[in-house]
Structure formats: structure tokens, C-alpha cells
Design an enzyme around this catalytic site. Sequence first.
Site, mmCIF file in Angstrom:
data_model
loop_
_atom_site.group_PDB
_atom_site.id
_atom_site.type_symbol
_atom_site.label_atom_id
_atom_site.label_comp_id
_atom_site.label_asym_id
_atom_site.label_seq_id
_atom_site.Cartn_x
_atom_site.Cartn_y
_atom_site.Cartn_z
ATOM 1 N N GLN A 15 -5.177 -1.721 9.184
ATOM 2 C CA GLN A 15 -4.991 -3.053 8.599
ATOM 3 C C GLN A 15 -5.619 -4.119 9.502
ATOM 4 O O GLN A 15 -5.385 -4.153 10.706
ATOM 5 C CB GLN A 15 -3.487 -3.323 8.400
ATOM 6 N N ASP A 38 -11.501 2.126 3.108
ATOM 7 C CA ASP A 38 -11.813 0.703 2.957
ATOM 8 C C ASP A 38 -13.306 0.495 2.683
ATOM 9 O O ASP A 38 -13.712 -0.592 2.278
ATOM 10 C CB ASP A 38 -11.502 -0.048 4.264
ATOM 11 N N LYS A 46 0.844 -1.205 0.000
ATOM 12 C CA LYS A 46 0.000 0.000 0.000
ATOM 13 C C LYS A 46 0.875 1.249 0.000
ATOM 14 O O LYS A 46 0.587 2.215 -0.701
ATOM 15 C CB LYS A 46 -0.959 -0.026 1.198
HETATM 16 N N1 GUN Z 1 -6.705 -7.119 5.542
HETATM 17 C C1 GUN Z 1 -6.826 -7.874 4.431
HETATM 18 N N2 GUN Z 1 -7.429 -7.158 3.448
HETATM 19 C C2 GUN Z 1 -7.689 -5.937 3.965
HETATM 20 C C3 GUN Z 1 -8.275 -4.759 3.434
HETATM 21 O O1 GUN Z 1 -8.714 -4.680 2.276
HETATM 22 N N3 GUN Z 1 -8.337 -3.690 4.301
HETATM 23 C C4 GUN Z 1 -7.887 -3.749 5.566
HETATM 24 N N4 GUN Z 1 -8.008 -2.652 6.341
HETATM 25 N N5 GUN Z 1 -7.337 -4.838 6.099
HETATM 26 C C5 GUN Z 1 -7.238 -5.916 5.280
#
Ligand code: GUN
Length: 284
Positions: A96, A119, A52
Site C-alpha cells: 500500500q 498493481d 481490499k
Molecule cells: N494507494 C492509493 N491507491 C493505491 C493503489 O491502487 N495501490 C497501492 N499499492 N497503493 C495505493
Amino acid sequence: MANIIDGKAVSAQVKEDIRQEVEQLKAKGIEIGLAVVIVGDDPASQVYVKNKEKACETVGFNSYKYALPAETTEEELLALVDKLNKDDKVDGILVQLPLPKHLDDKIIINNIRPDKDVDAFHPVNVGKIMIGDYSFLPCTPAGVMELIKSTGTDVAGKECVVIGRSNIVGKPQAMLLLHQNGTVTITHSKTKNLKEVCARADILVAAVGRAKMVKADYIKEGAVVIDVGMNRDENGKLCGDVDFEDCKEKAGYITPVPGGVGPMTIAMLMKNTLTAGKEHHGVN
Ligand code: GUN
């Protein structure tokens, strides 16, 4: 042999479009920032967070990483979320998941400002997706829609089957397909005759988390098959929910794992962050 959908190429194009827009915004003095919060040292989460950050760099966003120890208390994490909610340099906040067991995902997500919830996990954003009035797209399902679009397939009127009913993928995926006028079926572990239901699909999205579960007899000849799964096979090799080797002759289009849906999720996160930034700066 099916056409293999190249998620890397499609995601690169999405990011390139964003990069150009970010460049134009910078020329007007507007900068966009994404805060990524990771708690603990889960190795998979660390890889996701690094990717990211890399994507932020590619498109020209400022990224702010907060790596907190596994023992972080709910109070401490909420204090950070509150600080980021109030920080004008931060347009998007991503915490996350999964969080360590003593922290409740729901409590943390519910405290992120909905207009910074890139998200699209906050109940306000989930509700907006339900009624089709949204600015943030749920990242993985939105990435799947881009991949379907890249095949030139019109979803309207098609039989769409989603395997899996998670809040993050299955349910919002069904909504996005429905918004494009697909005839949508959500299947799950209690579905009877799963194989037969899947074999009706013109568009099949597998998001179930079971390695290579979808075999050739689950798919209709020529179907668009999108694999959201990210599993390890019996040899520890990365694989999807679809048995790619078994299905690749029968499908019309199919995504590989890795290199299919995975890169799209991050590209759509960048898109949401751009949307948030533009909204915060009053730019259309
Ligand atoms: N953990 C696995 N995929 C994601 C996601 O798309 N967003 C977040 N915040 N955590 C994750």
C-alpha cells in the site's frame, strides 16, 4: 440530466464474475491468495487495505495482511517482499502506498516479482502496458474503461481527454484509451486553454486531484465524464475533481464521487489477482 454511472453496481458484477470463477477453481483444488502490506498508520491507507481484504473475502481469495510499524527499515520490508515473492500461496503482492518518507516506493516496487505485481506498478508491467501486451491492467484506469464500456460508448475514433499525467492514472489511462483507438490528449498543469481542450472531449477523464475543478464549461454537451478525483471540499465532504452539481445537466454520462471509480479500482485488483493465480497454476 445525465445518466449517472453506478460504479458500485458495475464493480459488484465484476466481483460476482470473479467469485464464480474462483468457485470453479476451488472445485479443482486451486486457491488464490493476495498479500497486502501496509507500513505505518495512515488512516486513509488503513481504510483502503480493509476494503481490499473485504473484497478478497467476497470473491473467495485468501488474503494475507502484513501490518508493519512506521519505523520498519528498507531492509526489513525488502525481506518481507522477498519472502512473499517465494511463497507459493501468494499469487499477488500489494504494498500500500504511500510508504513512510524514509522508504523509497520505487525500490520496493522494483523488488516485487512482476508476475505477482497486481498493481501493475513494476517497470516491466508498465512497459507491457505501453506496448499493449499485458496481463495485468493498471487498476484505476482499467476500472475507468469498464465504466465507459457500461455506458455502451465505443471509444474508437472518439476525442478522449485525460486531465492529469500521473504514473498511476493519467499516463496508463491514456494508453488504455489509445489501445481502444481513441484520439487521446493528455493535459496537465502547463496545458494552455485547458477549458477549451476539455470541451472538445467526447470522453473526459479527470484525474488531477483538485476539488471540483471541472465545471460545466469544461465539458461538451452529452460527453461521458469520468471522475477519478477523491478530494475534500471546503466543508470537509468527499468530492471529486468534477463539480458534479454543475456538470450533471450537461454531461451525457457522469460518475459520482463516492460510488463511481472508487469501487472499480478494487474490483480490477481482484481481476488482476485472479489472472496471476491462474497463471501460477497453469490455468487459462
Ligand atoms: N494507494 C492509493 N491507491 C493505491 C493503489 O491502487 N495501490 C497501492 N499499492 N497503493 C495505493
